[in-house]
Write a protein that holds these residues in place. Sequence first.
Motif, PDB file in Angstrom:
ATOM      1  N   CYS A  16       0.826  -1.208   0.000  1.00  0.00           N
ATOM      2  CA  CYS A  16       0.000   0.000   0.000  1.00  0.00           C
ATOM      3  C   CYS A  16       0.856   1.251   0.000  1.00  0.00           C
ATOM      4  N   ARG A  78      -6.861  11.853  -4.438  1.00  0.00           N
ATOM      5  CA  ARG A  78      -7.185  10.459  -4.772  1.00  0.00           C
ATOM      6  C   ARG A  78      -6.584  10.117  -6.119  1.00  0.00           C
ATOM      7  N   VAL A  80      -5.924   6.420  -8.725  1.00  0.00           N
ATOM      8  CA  VAL A  80      -6.294   5.025  -8.943  1.00  0.00           C
ATOM      9  C   VAL A  80      -5.033   4.273  -9.324  1.00  0.00           C
ATOM     10  N   ASP A  82      -3.638   0.247  -9.970  1.00  0.00           N
ATOM     11  CA  ASP A  82      -4.042  -1.151 -10.149  1.00  0.00           C
ATOM     12  C   ASP A  82      -5.548  -1.320  -9.989  1.00  0.00           C
ATOM     13  N   GLN A  84      -7.548   0.258  -8.090  1.00  0.00           N
ATOM     14  CA  GLN A  84      -8.059   0.560  -6.754  1.00  0.00           C
ATOM     15  C   GLN A  84      -7.925   2.054  -6.444  1.00  0.00           C
ATOM     16  N   LEU A  86      -7.150   5.125  -4.241  1.00  0.00           N
ATOM     17  CA  LEU A  86      -6.278   5.321  -3.082  1.00  0.00           C
ATOM     18  C   LEU A  86      -6.349   6.781  -2.666  1.00  0.00           C
ATOM     19  N   ILE A 104      -7.355   2.740   1.520  1.00  0.00           N
ATOM     20  CA  ILE A 104      -7.454   1.875   0.354  1.00  0.00           C
ATOM     21  C   ILE A 104      -8.262   0.638   0.717  1.00  0.00           C
ATOM     22  N   LYS A 105      -9.106   0.198  -0.198  1.00  0.00           N
ATOM     23  CA  LYS A 105      -9.925  -1.001  -0.007  1.00  0.00           C
ATOM     24  C   LYS A 105     -10.705  -0.973   1.300  1.00  0.00           C
ATOM     25  N   ALA A 129      -6.786  -6.374   4.210  1.00  0.00           N
ATOM     26  CA  ALA A 129      -6.682  -6.229   2.757  1.00  0.00           C
ATOM     27  C   ALA A 129      -5.236  -6.323   2.301  1.00  0.00           C
ATOM     28  N   SER A 133      -3.579  -9.542   0.126  1.00  0.00           N
ATOM     29  CA  SER A 133      -2.949  -9.330  -1.184  1.00  0.00           C
ATOM     30  C   SER A 133      -1.570  -9.974  -1.264  1.00  0.00           C
ATOM     31  N   GLU A 235      -5.605   5.391 -14.987  1.00  0.00           N
ATOM     32  CA  GLU A 235      -5.256   5.854 -13.643  1.00  0.00           C
ATOM     33  C   GLU A 235      -5.656   7.315 -13.449  1.00  0.00           C
TER      34      GLU A 235
END
Length: 270
Positions: A16, A78, A80, A82, A84, A86, A104-105, A129, A133, A235
């Motif tokens: 992360c 913020r 993105v 992969d 996700q 963030l 995240i997540k 999370a 991973s 992204e």
Amino acid sequence: MTTHSHRKLLAAAAVCTAAVVAGPATTAAAWAASAGPPAAAVAIAPSPDPFTGLTADEIADRAVTATQSATSLRMAGRIVTDGQPLDIDFAVDDRDQCTGVMKIKGGTAELRKADRITYMKGDEAFWRASMTSQGMTEAQIDTTIELVKGRWLKIAPGQPGSSDLGSICDLDELLSDLGKDKDERSGLARGPDAEVDGTSVATLVKKEGRETSTVSVAQEGKPYILKMVKAGGDEPGSITLSDYDKPVKVVVPPADETVDLSKLDRSGPA
């Protein structure tokens, strides 16, 4: 907890954190290099315009030079990575100090660094999370979460993960990519002047395929980069840079709220 397990814990956290590092650092570089429509309302430009007679590419050069000279800054927004989203909000200085939060997540983690010691505190969702991973088993995850629940993980220099986790606090590293590839910073267009948090900015725009990047450069004081927006592409995101050259105050967690990474070895097998 075995050495292997605490290495996995740090690796999970580093995933992360690495996303944060790769995000603002390399994304900032790419956005500044390629410079969503302007994200703020049109503002009245300063008179005279400090960038009169300069091309958009030349303004970008000045912005990169000024931003790299900063002794501290705050980055929030913020991105993105992969696939996700963030969320980040970090204050960093040139003495390898930082304090901030990432989400995240569905999980949240705080990161602080002072006197070469890195402290990290995540909620259960963040750790679960992150460790999932990394392929950790449910038993390993449950044991690890129980050990670090409600406490700050204290990581000294040289311990596993200290380099990865602490690198977000290295301002020079975060900004080093900005000026690496000047060729990619060519072909910019100047968009309408705007405002970012009350400061007049020049907007530099570049479109590549379905991706549009906008960099907002301060027209008052030093030409710092104040905002980067990427629309379209894989992204998308928005990062605001502020609090340039302001002191970064890091509160070191109390000793009774920390757990030393090295002591996790003595907590039994995972």
